[in-house]
Design an enzyme around this catalytic site. Structure first.
Site, PDB file in Angstrom:
ATOM      1  N   VAL A  71       2.063  -1.122   8.518  1.00  0.00           N
ATOM      2  CA  VAL A  71       0.980  -1.848   8.067  1.00  0.00           C
ATOM      3  C   VAL A  71       1.850  -2.755   7.143  1.00  0.00           C
ATOM      4  O   VAL A  71       1.515  -4.151   7.026  1.00  0.00           O
ATOM      5  CB  VAL A  71      -0.032  -1.318   7.382  1.00  0.00           C
ATOM      6  N   ASP A  72       2.831  -2.279   6.402  1.00  0.00           N
ATOM      7  CA  ASP A  72       3.720  -3.380   5.702  1.00  0.00           C
ATOM      8  C   ASP A  72       4.156  -4.665   6.228  1.00  0.00           C
ATOM      9  O   ASP A  72       4.230  -5.425   5.975  1.00  0.00           O
ATOM     10  CB  ASP A  72       4.801  -2.156   5.130  1.00  0.00           C
ATOM     11  N   ASN A 102       6.735   0.648   0.650  1.00  0.00           N
ATOM     12  CA  ASN A 102       7.876   1.663  -0.035  1.00  0.00           C
ATOM     13  C   ASN A 102       8.257   1.413  -1.119  1.00  0.00           C
ATOM     14  O   ASN A 102       7.982   0.131  -1.566  1.00  0.00           O
ATOM     15  CB  ASN A 102       8.999   1.836   1.098  1.00  0.00           C
ATOM     16  N   TYR A 142       5.167   7.869   7.027  1.00  0.00           N
ATOM     17  CA  TYR A 142       5.288   8.953   6.149  1.00  0.00           C
ATOM     18  C   TYR A 142       4.866  10.396   6.450  1.00  0.00           C
ATOM     19  O   TYR A 142       5.068  11.353   5.560  1.00  0.00           O
ATOM     20  CB  TYR A 142       4.662   8.407   4.553  1.00  0.00           C
TER      21      TYR A 142
HETATM   22  N1  AR6 Z   1      -4.001  -2.725   9.989  1.00  0.00           N
HETATM   23  C1  AR6 Z   1      -4.292  -1.552   9.603  1.00  0.00           C
HETATM   24  N2  AR6 Z   1      -3.764  -0.229   9.728  1.00  0.00           N
HETATM   25  C2  AR6 Z   1      -2.717  -0.233  10.146  1.00  0.00           C
HETATM   26  C3  AR6 Z   1      -2.031  -1.691  10.504  1.00  0.00           C
HETATM   27  C4  AR6 Z   1      -2.650  -2.830  10.461  1.00  0.00           C
HETATM   28  N3  AR6 Z   1      -2.255  -4.067  10.885  1.00  0.00           N
HETATM   29  N4  AR6 Z   1      -0.709  -1.175  11.089  1.00  0.00           N
HETATM   30  C5  AR6 Z   1      -0.527  -0.187  10.982  1.00  0.00           C
HETATM   31  N5  AR6 Z   1      -1.458   0.695  10.428  1.00  0.00           N
HETATM   32  P1  AR6 Z   1       2.160   3.107   7.868  1.00  0.00           P
HETATM   33  P2  AR6 Z   1       2.937   4.896   5.610  1.00  0.00           P
HETATM   34  C6  AR6 Z   1      -1.913   1.985  10.153  1.00  0.00           C
HETATM   35  O1  AR6 Z   1       3.495   3.733   8.530  1.00  0.00           O
HETATM   36  O2  AR6 Z   1       2.433   6.185   6.379  1.00  0.00           O
HETATM   37  C7  AR6 Z   1       6.536   1.263   6.256  1.00  0.00           C
HETATM   38  O3  AR6 Z   1       7.642   1.113   7.064  1.00  0.00           O
HETATM   39  C8  AR6 Z   1      -1.134   3.192  10.709  1.00  0.00           C
HETATM   40  O4  AR6 Z   1      -1.458   3.229  11.988  1.00  0.00           O
HETATM   41  O5  AR6 Z   1       2.251   1.561   8.097  1.00  0.00           O
HETATM   42  O6  AR6 Z   1       2.119   4.836   4.156  1.00  0.00           O
HETATM   43  C9  AR6 Z   1       6.554   1.011   4.752  1.00  0.00           C
HETATM   44  O7  AR6 Z   1       7.600  -0.070   4.364  1.00  0.00           O
HETATM   45  C10 AR6 Z   1      -1.121   4.166  10.067  1.00  0.00           C
HETATM   46  O8  AR6 Z   1      -2.353   4.946  10.180  1.00  0.00           O
HETATM   47  O9  AR6 Z   1       2.243   3.574   6.195  1.00  0.00           O
HETATM   48  C11 AR6 Z   1       7.251   2.452   4.271  1.00  0.00           C
HETATM   49  O10 AR6 Z   1       8.474   2.413   4.452  1.00  0.00           O
HETATM   50  C12 AR6 Z   1      -1.474   3.651   8.492  1.00  0.00           C
HETATM   51  O11 AR6 Z   1      -1.432   2.140   8.698  1.00  0.00           O
HETATM   52  C13 AR6 Z   1       6.239   3.259   5.355  1.00  0.00           C
HETATM   53  O12 AR6 Z   1       6.190   2.563   6.409  1.00  0.00           O
HETATM   54  C14 AR6 Z   1      -0.198   3.809   7.666  1.00  0.00           C
HETATM   55  O13 AR6 Z   1       0.935   3.837   8.496  1.00  0.00           O
HETATM   56  C15 AR6 Z   1       5.217   3.804   4.648  1.00  0.00           C
HETATM   57  O14 AR6 Z   1       4.431   4.689   5.503  1.00  0.00           O
END
Ligand code: AR6
Length: 174
Positions: free
Chosen positions: A32-33, A23, A126
């Site tokens: 993932v963050d 973010n 998101y």
């Molecule tokens: N390895 C690979 N992919 C992953 C992992 C992992 N360890 N963990 C989750 N994913 P998201 P966004 C996938 O929510 O939508 C955070 O709080 C997950 O299943 O991580 O861009 C940030 O700080 C999904 O398919 O990112 C922001 O506030 C993908 O990663 C916000 O979330 C992205 O999900 C960003 O939201």
């Protein structure tokens, strides 16, 4: 040019850089963050904090990217990018998402990286529908790879279902 889709935890990948779906504060979060910050250790948060704010609380505006070391990760670098929040698709989401991939690849080129792994940016918290995000991601990456050359790009999905969506988009793109 090489784009490969895998199902894996991105934090364990041995690549030159992994991409964080962050973010705009760059100070961590869930998804993932959170996983990347946990695996990279506390020095990652310090490095993010040291990145200049472009306005109060914003170190990386939506669609841009910033690079830090990977610290305790196998990856040498983390490239943090901020995807768009999905608001129905008519508020510039596709161009912002394309920009995330383009700006990340620009940093990869600048740092002469040979391999990079992306998560499905914006497809979690998101709320970007994966079926719509995948073609945008692939088109942007393909465009970047024309100038970036020999970089190995992994699209690292967290589930087989997500990987199937990206695979379908890759096949459709020919
Ligand atoms: N390895 C690979 N992919 C992953 C992992 C992992 N360890 N963990 C989750 N994913 P998201 P966004 C996938 O929510 O939508 C955070 O709080 C997950 O299943 O991580 O861009 C940030 O700080 C999904 O398919 O990112 C922001 O506030 C993908 O990663 C916000 O979330 C992205 O999900 C960003 O939201």
């Amino acid at each position: 040019m090489s784009i490969q889709i895998i199902t894996a935890d991105i934090t364990g990948l041995r690549v030159d850089a992994i991409v964080n779906a962050a973010n705009s504060t760059l100070l961590g979060g869930g998804g993932v963050d959170g996983a990347i910050h946990r695996a990279a250790g506390p020095r990652l948060l310090e490095a993010c904090r040291a990145i200049a704010e472009v306005r109060p609380g914003v170190r990386c505006p939506t669609g841009e990217a910033r690079i830090t070391p990977g610290f305790d990760l196998e990856a040498c670098y983390v490239i943090h990018t901020v995807g768009p929040v999905w608001h129905g698709g008519h508020h510039g989401e596709p161009s912002q998402l394309a920009s995330c991939y383009r700006e990340t690849m620009r940093l990869a080129r600048e740092h002469e990286l040979a391999s990079i792994a992306f998560p499905a940016i914006s497809c979690g918290v998101y709320g970007y529908p994966p079926e719509q995000a995948a073609p945008v991601a692939l088109a942007s990456l393909r465009e970047s790879l024309v100038t970036t050359g020999n970089v190995r790009v992994l699209l690292c999905c967290f589930s087989d279902a997500m990987a199937a969506v990206y695979q379908a988009a890759l096949s459709a793109a020919g």
